[in-house]
Design an enzyme around this catalytic site. Structure first.
Site, PDB file in Angstrom:
ATOM      1  N   HIS A 278      43.988  27.089  12.366  1.00 61.64           N
ATOM      2  CA  HIS A 278      42.818  26.226  12.561  1.00 61.64           C
ATOM      3  C   HIS A 278      42.154  26.560  13.880  1.00 61.64           C
ATOM      4  O   HIS A 278      42.817  26.951  14.843  1.00 61.64           O
ATOM      5  CB  HIS A 278      43.197  24.746  12.512  1.00 61.64           C
TER       6      HIS A 278
ATOM      7  N   ILE B 105      41.972  13.972  14.010  1.00 61.57           N
ATOM      8  CA  ILE B 105      42.415  12.573  13.950  1.00 61.57           C
ATOM      9  C   ILE B 105      42.615  11.983  15.347  1.00 61.57           C
ATOM     10  O   ILE B 105      42.596  10.761  15.511  1.00 61.57           O
ATOM     11  CB  ILE B 105      43.722  12.479  13.108  1.00 61.57           C
TER      12      ILE B 105
ATOM     13  N   HIS C 199      39.743  24.713  16.723  1.00 63.24           N
ATOM     14  CA  HIS C 199      39.171  23.466  17.234  1.00 63.24           C
ATOM     15  C   HIS C 199      37.749  23.769  17.730  1.00 63.24           C
ATOM     16  O   HIS C 199      37.527  24.797  18.389  1.00 63.24           O
ATOM     17  CB  HIS C 199      39.961  22.964  18.448  1.00 63.24           C
TER      18      HIS C 199
HETATM   19  P1  AMP Z   1      47.336  22.311  17.368  1.00 66.30           P
HETATM   20  O1  AMP Z   1      48.115  21.846  18.563  1.00 66.30           O
HETATM   21  O2  AMP Z   1      46.304  23.351  17.714  1.00 66.30           O
HETATM   22  O3  AMP Z   1      48.222  22.715  16.213  1.00 66.30           O
HETATM   23  O4  AMP Z   1      46.466  21.051  16.922  1.00 66.30           O
HETATM   24  C1  AMP Z   1      46.717  20.283  15.779  1.00 66.30           C
HETATM   25  C2  AMP Z   1      45.622  19.237  15.716  1.00 66.30           C
HETATM   26  O5  AMP Z   1      45.647  18.631  14.430  1.00 66.30           O
HETATM   27  C3  AMP Z   1      45.725  18.113  16.750  1.00 66.30           C
HETATM   28  O6  AMP Z   1      44.549  18.083  17.533  1.00 66.30           O
HETATM   29  C4  AMP Z   1      45.899  16.854  15.879  1.00 66.30           C
HETATM   30  O7  AMP Z   1      45.259  15.718  16.433  1.00 66.30           O
HETATM   31  C5  AMP Z   1      45.271  17.283  14.570  1.00 66.30           C
HETATM   32  N1  AMP Z   1      45.727  16.586  13.391  1.00 66.30           N
HETATM   33  C6  AMP Z   1      47.007  16.345  13.011  1.00 66.30           C
HETATM   34  N2  AMP Z   1      47.045  15.689  11.841  1.00 66.30           N
HETATM   35  C7  AMP Z   1      45.754  15.532  11.460  1.00 66.30           C
HETATM   36  C8  AMP Z   1      45.128  14.919  10.321  1.00 66.30           C
HETATM   37  N3  AMP Z   1      45.837  14.347   9.346  1.00 66.30           N
HETATM   38  N4  AMP Z   1      43.773  14.935  10.264  1.00 66.30           N
HETATM   39  C9  AMP Z   1      43.038  15.490  11.247  1.00 66.30           C
HETATM   40  N5  AMP Z   1      43.574  16.075  12.336  1.00 66.30           N
HETATM   41  C10 AMP Z   1      44.907  16.093  12.438  1.00 66.30           C
END
Ligand code: AMP
Length: 120
Positions: A104, A34, A106
């Site tokens: 997750h 997002i 990236h």
């Molecule tokens: P992390 O710091 O590795 O936990 O990254 C979490 C990621 O999730 C971040 O890059 C956010 O921008 C992404 N994120 C959070 N909410 C959403 C959402 N609803 N849809 C897509 N990405 C999201």
């Protein structure tokens, strides 16, 4: 750390909130981040309830691990970055700056990504 059934990615998996899906197989779902940090920024998540890489690597079945790893490779090829190059990243816990407590990976690409970690 116990799995939080109401974390944002669990809610995406249940269809309670939307995502920009790019790929799905039996064990994994991939969608656009997002808040993209690169021209291509996709998240790949396992469908199972795993908090982090630590949890997933310890408890996931062989089929789930294969399905997840295949999904990461398939997404990169589908998005056209297998040739040009890309970076995968998984944050774990406090020091890794993990924000969402559902495992997750990236995938970043479509630009020169520079040094592996920022200097501080
Ligand atoms: P992390 O710091 O590795 O936990 O990254 C979490 C990621 O999730 C971040 O890059 C956010 O921008 C992404 N994120 C959070 N909410 C959403 C959402 N609803 N849809 C897509 N990405 C999201």
């Amino acid at each position: 750390m116990a799995y939080d059934q109401n974390n944002i990615f669990a809610r995406i998996l249940r269809g309670e909130i939307p995502c920009k899906k790019v790929f799905e197989n039996e064990h994994a779902l991939a969608f656009h981040d997002i808040n993209p940090q690169a021209p291509l920024h996709i998240l790949v998540i396992p469908k199972g309830a795993y908090v982090s890489m630590d949890d997933f690597s310890e408890k996931a079945s062989a089929a789930e691990i294969v399905g997840f790893v295949r999904a990461v490779g398939d997404v990169a090829r589908d998005q056209g970055v297998a040739e040009t190059g890309y970076r995968i990243l998984a944050n774990h816990g406090h020091d890794g700056h993990q924000e969402v407590p559902h495992f997750h990976v990236h995938i970043f690409g479509k630009k020169r990504l520079g040094a592996m970690l920022p200097k501080d």
